[in-house]
Design a protein around this motif. Structure first.
Motif, PDB file in Angstrom:
ATOM      1  N   GLY A 135     -26.343  31.999  94.217  1.00 37.69           N
ATOM      2  CA  GLY A 135     -26.967  31.397  93.035  1.00 37.69           C
ATOM      3  C   GLY A 135     -26.951  32.314  91.830  1.00 37.69           C
ATOM      4  N   LEU A 136     -25.886  33.099  91.679  1.00 38.49           N
ATOM      5  CA  LEU A 136     -25.830  34.044  90.562  1.00 38.49           C
ATOM      6  C   LEU A 136     -25.880  33.365  89.199  1.00 38.49           C
ATOM      7  CD1 LEU A 136     -24.947  35.921  92.948  1.00 38.49           C
ATOM      8  CD2 LEU A 136     -23.701  37.226  91.228  1.00 38.49           C
ATOM      9  N   ASN A 137     -25.280  32.196  89.105  1.00 40.55           N
ATOM     10  CA  ASN A 137     -25.310  31.515  87.804  1.00 40.55           C
ATOM     11  C   ASN A 137     -26.719  31.056  87.446  1.00 40.55           C
ATOM     12  OD1 ASN A 137     -22.624  31.908  87.181  1.00 40.55           O
ATOM     13  ND2 ASN A 137     -21.963  30.001  88.173  1.00 40.55           N
ATOM     14  N   GLU A 138     -27.467  30.632  88.458  1.00 36.92           N
ATOM     15  CA  GLU A 138     -28.870  30.271  88.230  1.00 36.92           C
ATOM     16  C   GLU A 138     -29.651  31.508  87.767  1.00 36.92           C
ATOM     17  OE1 GLU A 138     -30.024  27.363  88.280  1.00 36.92           O
ATOM     18  OE2 GLU A 138     -32.196  27.488  88.571  1.00 36.92           O
ATOM     19  N   MET A 139     -29.367  32.634  88.392  1.00 36.15           N
ATOM     20  CA  MET A 139     -30.031  33.885  87.993  1.00 36.15           C
ATOM     21  C   MET A 139     -29.650  34.255  86.560  1.00 36.15           C
ATOM     22  SD  MET A 139     -29.633  36.333  91.333  1.00 36.15           S
ATOM     23  CE  MET A 139     -30.193  35.872  92.966  1.00 36.15           C
ATOM     24  N   ARG A 140     -28.397  34.133  86.230  1.00 40.34           N
ATOM     25  CA  ARG A 140     -27.932  34.473  84.874  1.00 40.34           C
ATOM     26  C   ARG A 140     -28.628  33.612  83.843  1.00 40.34           C
ATOM     27  NH1 ARG A 140     -22.542  34.748  87.571  1.00 40.34           N
ATOM     28  NH2 ARG A 140     -21.991  36.958  87.626  1.00 40.34           N
ATOM     29  N   ARG A 141     -28.755  32.337  84.158  1.00 41.18           N
ATOM     30  CA  ARG A 141     -29.392  31.405  83.241  1.00 41.18           C
ATOM     31  C   ARG A 141     -30.834  31.839  82.963  1.00 41.18           C
ATOM     32  NH1 ARG A 141     -32.650  27.392  83.502  1.00 41.18           N
ATOM     33  NH2 ARG A 141     -32.802  27.288  85.760  1.00 41.18           N
ATOM     34  N   ARG A 142     -31.561  32.157  84.046  1.00 41.85           N
ATOM     35  CA  ARG A 142     -32.972  32.517  83.845  1.00 41.85           C
ATOM     36  C   ARG A 142     -33.152  33.897  83.249  1.00 41.85           C
ATOM     37  NH1 ARG A 142     -35.009  29.263  88.676  1.00 41.85           N
ATOM     38  NH2 ARG A 142     -34.010  30.834  89.914  1.00 41.85           N
ATOM     39  N   ARG A 143     -32.249  34.806  83.549  1.00 40.82           N
ATOM     40  CA  ARG A 143     -32.367  36.172  83.049  1.00 40.82           C
ATOM     41  C   ARG A 143     -31.807  36.330  81.634  1.00 40.82           C
ATOM     42  NH1 ARG A 143     -34.407  40.018  83.116  1.00 40.82           N
ATOM     43  NH2 ARG A 143     -32.808  41.590  83.482  1.00 40.82           N
ATOM     44  N   GLY A 144     -30.849  35.442  81.278  1.00 44.96           N
ATOM     45  CA  GLY A 144     -30.212  35.599  79.978  1.00 44.96           C
ATOM     46  C   GLY A 144     -29.311  36.816  79.937  1.00 44.96           C
ATOM     47  N   ARG A 145     -28.769  37.171  81.099  1.00 47.82           N
ATOM     48  CA  ARG A 145     -27.866  38.325  81.216  1.00 47.82           C
ATOM     49  C   ARG A 145     -26.715  37.937  82.137  1.00 47.82           C
ATOM     50  NH1 ARG A 145     -29.883  43.064  78.543  1.00 47.82           N
ATOM     51  NH2 ARG A 145     -31.479  41.933  77.419  1.00 47.82           N
ATOM     52  N   GLU A 146     -25.610  38.634  81.972  1.00 46.16           N
ATOM     53  CA  GLU A 146     -24.418  38.308  82.744  1.00 46.16           C
ATOM     54  C   GLU A 146     -24.170  39.267  83.915  1.00 46.16           C
ATOM     55  OE1 GLU A 146     -22.159  35.738  82.563  1.00 46.16           O
ATOM     56  OE2 GLU A 146     -23.734  34.902  81.278  1.00 46.16           O
ATOM     57  N   GLY A 147     -24.320  40.567  83.653  1.00 46.97           N
ATOM     58  CA  GLY A 147     -23.943  41.555  84.662  1.00 46.97           C
ATOM     59  C   GLY A 147     -24.717  41.418  85.960  1.00 46.97           C
ATOM     60  N   PRO A 148     -24.028  41.433  87.085  1.00 49.40           N
ATOM     61  CA  PRO A 148     -24.700  41.298  88.389  1.00 49.40           C
ATOM     62  C   PRO A 148     -25.776  42.354  88.613  1.00 49.40           C
ATOM     63  CG  PRO A 148     -22.325  41.103  88.650  1.00 49.40           C
ATOM     64  CD  PRO A 148     -22.565  41.512  87.227  1.00 49.40           C
ATOM     65  N   THR A 149     -25.574  43.559  88.090  1.00 48.75           N
ATOM     66  CA  THR A 149     -26.573  44.611  88.293  1.00 48.75           C
ATOM     67  C   THR A 149     -27.782  44.444  87.373  1.00 48.75           C
ATOM     68  OG1 THR A 149     -25.512  46.093  86.713  1.00 48.75           O
ATOM     69  CG2 THR A 149     -24.827  46.274  89.019  1.00 48.75           C
ATOM     70  N   GLU A 150     -27.730  43.517  86.433  1.00 52.34           N
ATOM     71  CA  GLU A 150     -28.854  43.307  85.516  1.00 52.34           C
ATOM     72  C   GLU A 150     -29.723  42.128  85.936  1.00 52.34           C
ATOM     73  OE1 GLU A 150     -27.826  43.563  81.286  1.00 52.34           O
ATOM     74  OE2 GLU A 150     -25.779  43.960  81.930  1.00 52.34           O
ATOM     75  N   LEU A 151     -29.407  41.522  87.063  1.00 54.34           N
ATOM     76  CA  LEU A 151     -30.126  40.306  87.457  1.00 54.34           C
ATOM     77  C   LEU A 151     -31.396  40.584  88.257  1.00 54.34           C
ATOM     78  CD1 LEU A 151     -27.040  38.098  88.425  1.00 54.34           C
ATOM     79  CD2 LEU A 151     -28.305  38.135  86.266  1.00 54.34           C
ATOM     80  N   CYS A 152     -31.312  41.490  89.216  1.00 50.32           N
ATOM     81  CA  CYS A 152     -32.450  41.707  90.133  1.00 50.32           C
ATOM     82  C   CYS A 152     -32.771  43.185  90.333  1.00 50.32           C
ATOM     83  CB  CYS A 152     -32.148  41.094  91.500  1.00 50.32           C
ATOM     84  SG  CYS A 152     -31.841  39.325  91.491  1.00 50.32           S
ATOM     85  N   SER A 153     -32.379  44.060  89.393  1.00 53.45           N
ATOM     86  CA  SER A 153     -32.537  45.505  89.570  1.00 53.45           C
ATOM     87  C   SER A 153     -33.865  46.007  89.025  1.00 53.45           C
ATOM     88  CB  SER A 153     -31.372  46.231  88.903  1.00 53.45           C
ATOM     89  OG  SER A 153     -31.299  45.872  87.529  1.00 53.45           O
ATOM     90  N   GLY A 154     -34.948  45.365  89.445  1.00 54.86           N
ATOM     91  CA  GLY A 154     -36.289  45.761  89.037  1.00 54.86           C
ATOM     92  C   GLY A 154     -37.261  44.689  89.493  1.00 54.86           C
ATOM     93  N   PRO A 155     -38.540  45.066  89.702  1.00 57.97           N
ATOM     94  CA  PRO A 155     -39.502  44.107  90.256  1.00 57.97           C
ATOM     95  C   PRO A 155     -39.769  42.910  89.344  1.00 57.97           C
ATOM     96  CG  PRO A 155     -40.588  46.131  89.551  1.00 57.97           C
ATOM     97  CD  PRO A 155     -39.122  46.386  89.474  1.00 57.97           C
TER      98      PRO A 155
END
Length: 211
Positions: free
Chosen positions: A108-128
DNA sequence: CGTTGGATTGGCT
DNA sequence: GCCAATCCAACGC
């Protein structure tokens, strides 16, 4: 589907559970059926006799979930912007939990990108805070049952061997610095940037003789 | 009831 | 590397 982690897995002290959570899979399913998942690569333990722990000063409205049964999600809000997700450990009434600090996105990376407003995979979940935003975790999930619930749960995944686990002081806390209860997968690119604690500095590899 | 500061993040220097 | 943003729980008066 892979088996979920059991109640007995969570019914142990947080510092025991935290390193064993590395490599496990967090699965989140939204009402619209969207499914997102990630592999835990960083976690921190909090114990009730520990001044850095929300449960240290006893039960309150905010930390009530921590004092509930193990295997539930404890979600709280901080710094005016961010949700934090914890897994309740030990037993009912004890106030022990593990903070999820970073995931490697696996579904679900695209769903994560949408909610995070970021593209890079390391910028999606690299923090609490980031992982809560990516997974759509907020107050409505506080108290969610990870054993039987249908909105979020943990699967066995692929555990990380103990020799590949690095421990250090917890990030962002000013007390309890004697406890090396931050656990990360060694050399993993998806961990949080994690500010080093003031006095001690960078995490060190835990050796068998050290523990 | 007012004050304080936090289990953080992102943007700017 | 440094710092403001932004909310609210906890605590003191």
């Amino acid at each position: 589907m892979m088996a979920r982690l059991s109640r007995s897995f969570f019914s142990r002290p947080a510092p025991t559970v935290a390193p064993e959570l590395l490599g496990r899979t967090v699965v989140r399913v939204e009402e619209n059926g969207a499914r997102v998942a990630g592999r835990i690569v960083e976690a921190e333990a909090y114990e009730p006799d520990d001044p850095a722990c929300h449960a240290f000063r006893g039960p309150t409205a905010r930390n009530a979930t921590m004092f509930g049964p193990p295997g539930r999600l404890y979600v709280y809000f901080t710094y005016g912007n961010h949700w934090m997700a914890n897994v309740v450990t030990r037993g009912k009434g004890e106030g022990s939990a593990v903070l999820l600090r970073a995931l490697e996105p696996i579904e679900g990376l695209n769903e994560m990108r949408r909610r995070r407003g970021r593209e890079g995979p390391t910028e999606l979940c690299s923090g609490p805070g980031k992982l809560c935003q990516a997974l759509g975790i907020d107050r409505s999930l506080d108290g969610a049952d990870l054993i039987r619930g249908r909105v979020i749960w943990l699967e066995e995944g692929r555990p990380v061997e103990p020799h590949a686990v690095v421990s250090g002081t917890r990030v962002g806390v000013s007390v309890g610095l004697d406890r090396q209860w931050r656990f990360v997968v060694a050399d993993h690119p998806f961990v949080s940037r994690g500010r080093p604690g003031p006095p001690t500095g960078r995490p060190r590899v835990s050796t068998p003789s050290t523990r």
